[in-house]
Design a protein around this motif. Sequence first.
Motif, PDB file in Angstrom:
ATOM      1  N   ALA A  16       0.978  12.213  -9.380  1.00  0.00           N
ATOM      2  CA  ALA A  16       0.962  11.026 -10.332  1.00  0.00           C
ATOM      3  C   ALA A  16       1.719  10.065  -9.912  1.00  0.00           C
ATOM      4  CB  ALA A  16       1.350  11.707 -11.406  1.00  0.00           C
ATOM      5  N   GLN A  17       2.903  10.182  -9.338  1.00  0.00           N
ATOM      6  CA  GLN A  17       3.626   8.995  -9.022  1.00  0.00           C
ATOM      7  C   GLN A  17       2.953   7.904  -8.086  1.00  0.00           C
ATOM      8  OE1 GLN A  17       4.094  11.845  -7.551  1.00  0.00           O
ATOM      9  NE2 GLN A  17       4.143  11.420  -5.246  1.00  0.00           N
TER      10      GLN A  17
ATOM     11  N   ALA B 198       0.381   6.428  -8.514  1.00  0.00           N
ATOM     12  CA  ALA B 198      -0.266   5.188  -9.417  1.00  0.00           C
ATOM     13  C   ALA B 198       0.962   4.174  -9.505  1.00  0.00           C
ATOM     14  CB  ALA B 198      -0.642   5.783 -10.919  1.00  0.00           C
ATOM     15  N   GLN B 199       2.270   4.745  -9.909  1.00  0.00           N
ATOM     16  CA  GLN B 199       3.147   3.783 -10.008  1.00  0.00           C
ATOM     17  C   GLN B 199       3.394   3.034  -8.766  1.00  0.00           C
ATOM     18  OE1 GLN B 199       5.176   3.250 -13.185  1.00  0.00           O
ATOM     19  NE2 GLN B 199       5.492   1.326 -11.860  1.00  0.00           N
TER      20      GLN B 199
ATOM     21  N   MET C  25      -3.052  -1.932 -15.809  1.00  0.00           N
ATOM     22  CA  MET C  25      -2.705  -0.551 -14.862  1.00  0.00           C
ATOM     23  C   MET C  25      -1.254  -0.310 -15.619  1.00  0.00           C
ATOM     24  SD  MET C  25      -2.512  -1.823 -10.874  1.00  0.00           S
ATOM     25  CE  MET C  25      -4.003  -1.969  -9.996  1.00  0.00           C
ATOM     26  N   ASN C  26      -0.519  -0.826 -16.180  1.00  0.00           N
ATOM     27  CA  ASN C  26       0.441  -0.322 -17.030  1.00  0.00           C
ATOM     28  C   ASN C  26      -0.215   0.572 -18.124  1.00  0.00           C
ATOM     29  OD1 ASN C  26       2.845  -0.447 -15.573  1.00  0.00           O
ATOM     30  ND2 ASN C  26       2.939  -2.681 -15.970  1.00  0.00           N
TER      31      ASN C  26
ATOM     32  N   LEU D 171      -1.185   3.848 -17.388  1.00  0.00           N
ATOM     33  CA  LEU D 171       0.187   4.719 -17.162  1.00  0.00           C
ATOM     34  C   LEU D 171       0.661   5.044 -18.279  1.00  0.00           C
ATOM     35  CD1 LEU D 171       2.174   3.228 -13.967  1.00  0.00           C
ATOM     36  CD2 LEU D 171       0.436   4.880 -14.034  1.00  0.00           C
ATOM     37  N   ASP D 172       0.522   4.106 -19.429  1.00  0.00           N
ATOM     38  CA  ASP D 172       1.143   4.554 -20.700  1.00  0.00           C
ATOM     39  C   ASP D 172       0.304   5.756 -21.356  1.00  0.00           C
ATOM     40  OD1 ASP D 172       2.901   2.740 -20.512  1.00  0.00           O
ATOM     41  OD2 ASP D 172       1.999   1.027 -21.604  1.00  0.00           O
TER      42      ASP D 172
ATOM     43  N   ALA E  54      -0.712  10.582 -17.472  1.00  0.00           N
ATOM     44  CA  ALA E  54      -1.419  11.160 -16.133  1.00  0.00           C
ATOM     45  C   ALA E  54      -2.362  12.264 -16.353  1.00  0.00           C
ATOM     46  CB  ALA E  54      -0.330  11.741 -15.006  1.00  0.00           C
TER      47      ALA E  54
ATOM     48  N   HIS F  41      -6.185   7.261 -14.205  1.00  0.00           N
ATOM     49  CA  HIS F  41      -4.997   7.562 -13.440  1.00  0.00           C
ATOM     50  C   HIS F  41      -5.102   7.909 -11.955  1.00  0.00           C
ATOM     51  CE1 HIS F  41      -0.868   8.860 -13.026  1.00  0.00           C
ATOM     52  NE2 HIS F  41      -0.577   8.059 -14.160  1.00  0.00           N
TER      53      HIS F  41
ATOM     54  N   LEU G 279      -5.941   4.744 -10.069  1.00  0.00           N
ATOM     55  CA  LEU G 279      -4.945   4.230  -9.695  1.00  0.00           C
ATOM     56  C   LEU G 279      -4.199   4.762  -8.610  1.00  0.00           C
ATOM     57  CD1 LEU G 279      -3.174   2.633 -13.017  1.00  0.00           C
ATOM     58  CD2 LEU G 279      -4.917   1.831 -11.408  1.00  0.00           C
ATOM     59  N   ARG G 280      -3.951   6.004  -8.513  1.00  0.00           N
ATOM     60  CA  ARG G 280      -3.369   6.966  -7.583  1.00  0.00           C
ATOM     61  C   ARG G 280      -3.994   6.529  -6.013  1.00  0.00           C
ATOM     62  NH1 ARG G 280      -3.033  12.822 -10.314  1.00  0.00           N
ATOM     63  NH2 ARG G 280      -2.478  12.221 -12.223  1.00  0.00           N
TER      64      ARG G 280
END
Length: 145
Positions: A44-45, A47-48, A80-81, A84-85, A88, A100, A103-104
């Motif tokens: 999941a990280q 995506a960030q 994108m945020n 995330l909000d 995941a 999600h 984005l990953r």
Amino acid sequence: SIVVELKQYHADFADPQATEELNETLLDKSLTDLLAYYQPEDKAQMAQYTIDSELDRLDYTLVSATGERLSSKRAIRLAMNEVLDDGAIDLRTGAARPSHVLLRMANQSLAADVLSVLSEYLLRPDLETAVIVKHMAFVIDLQKL
């Protein structure tokens, strides 16, 4: 001599059999395996990471769920945020949210398998050859989910 080796190197990749072998090796990589890599919660990280590390250096276009085509970094970052909000994991199903997962995947890690295979076939340090990515662009289409 180096000239002879370079000519042979070139001839090896002009050979249709070499191209066929390379294509077969690339086709051995399944979509199922690719998705399985990005779906677990411990990814999941990524995506960030896409937002923090890749958005400013790669080309992105994002199509929102409503069909709006975004191309400015600022607008894409906001969209994108929002993904995330949302989180995941889909709490109803317990599965990773497709948006999600997209984005990953939307960073250079997506090319890792291809670059690895190309490196095996093309990399010849003795001839000072290299495999590099000069440009990468992503279209993230949230409307099709």
